[in-house]
Design a protein around this motif. Structure first.
Motif, short mmCIF file in Angstrom:
data_model
loop_
_atom_site.label_atom_id
_atom_site.label_comp_id
_atom_site.label_asym_id
_atom_site.label_seq_id
_atom_site.Cartn_x
_atom_site.Cartn_y
_atom_site.Cartn_z
N ARG A 161 26.17 118.45 54.94
CA ARG A 161 25.51 119.34 53.98
C ARG A 161 26.58 119.98 53.11
NH1 ARG A 161 23.86 123.16 57.22
NH2 ARG A 161 24.96 124.95 56.41
N ILE A 162 26.40 119.91 51.79
CA ILE A 162 27.33 120.54 50.85
C ILE A 162 26.58 121.66 50.14
CG2 ILE A 162 28.80 120.21 48.84
CD1 ILE A 162 28.96 117.23 49.64
N GLU A 163 27.13 122.85 50.21
CA GLU A 163 26.52 124.00 49.54
C GLU A 163 27.45 124.45 48.41
OE1 GLU A 163 25.55 127.20 52.18
OE2 GLU A 163 24.32 125.91 53.46
N PRO A 193 31.85 126.10 58.07
CA PRO A 193 32.21 124.99 57.19
C PRO A 193 33.44 124.25 57.70
CG PRO A 193 32.72 127.09 56.13
CD PRO A 193 32.02 127.40 57.41
N VAL A 194 33.43 122.91 57.57
CA VAL A 194 34.59 122.11 57.94
C VAL A 194 35.54 121.95 56.76
CG1 VAL A 194 33.42 120.88 59.80
CG2 VAL A 194 33.37 119.93 57.50
N TYR A 221 32.24 127.59 44.13
CA TYR A 221 33.00 126.80 45.10
C TYR A 221 32.03 126.07 46.01
CZ TYR A 221 32.08 130.61 48.42
OH TYR A 221 31.47 131.54 49.23
N ALA A 222 32.56 125.13 46.81
CA ALA A 222 31.72 124.35 47.72
C ALA A 222 32.16 124.58 49.16
CB ALA A 222 31.82 122.86 47.39
N GLU A 223 31.18 124.52 50.04
CA GLU A 223 31.42 124.51 51.48
C GLU A 223 30.72 123.29 52.05
OE1 GLU A 223 31.90 129.25 52.46
OE2 GLU A 223 30.08 128.23 53.10
N VAL A 224 31.41 122.60 52.98
CA VAL A 224 30.87 121.39 53.60
C VAL A 224 30.64 121.64 55.08
CG1 VAL A 224 31.28 118.94 54.08
CG2 VAL A 224 32.11 119.95 51.93
N TYR A 225 29.44 121.31 55.53
CA TYR A 225 29.04 121.50 56.92
C TYR A 225 28.68 120.15 57.54
CZ TYR A 225 28.53 126.35 55.46
OH TYR A 225 28.76 127.60 54.95
N VAL A 226 28.92 120.01 58.85
CA VAL A 226 28.59 118.78 59.56
C VAL A 226 27.62 119.12 60.69
CG1 VAL A 226 29.51 116.89 60.96
CG2 VAL A 226 30.80 117.72 59.01
N ALA A 278 37.43 128.51 44.53
CA ALA A 278 36.46 128.96 43.53
C ALA A 278 37.07 128.68 42.16
CB ALA A 278 36.17 130.44 43.71
N ALA A 279 36.80 127.50 41.63
CA ALA A 279 37.46 127.06 40.40
C ALA A 279 36.52 126.37 39.43
CB ALA A 279 38.61 126.13 40.77
#
Length: 69
Positions: free
Chosen positions: A5-7, A29-30, A18-23, A35-36
């Motif tokens: 999941r990408i938020e 977040p992994v 910015y993005a956070e990636v979850y598995v 924040a760019a």
């Protein structure tokens, strides 16, 4: 099989995205980007371009940008 999941989130101090990636439904977040990004749409397009480049459709009837055809 894993679920990813990408938020896309907005940084409160800078207003940039910015993005956070979850598995697998994890709450931590992994991966987390800087924040760019100016907007969620800009970040989404960057993520999709990365996925298209690194995970192309290898159907014999599709264009493959990784080999130039």
């Amino acid at each position: 099989m894993a679920s990813i999941r990408i938020e896309t989130l907005t940084d409160a101090s800078s207003g940039q995205v910015y993005a956070e990636v979850y598995v697998d439904a994890g709450s931590t977040p992994v991966l987390k980007s800087e924040a760019a990004f100016a907007s969620h749409d800009d970040l989404l397009e960057q993520i999709l371009q990365m996925c298209r480049a690194h995970f192309p459709d290898h159907s014999p009837f599709s264009d493959d940008p990784t080999i130039g055809v």
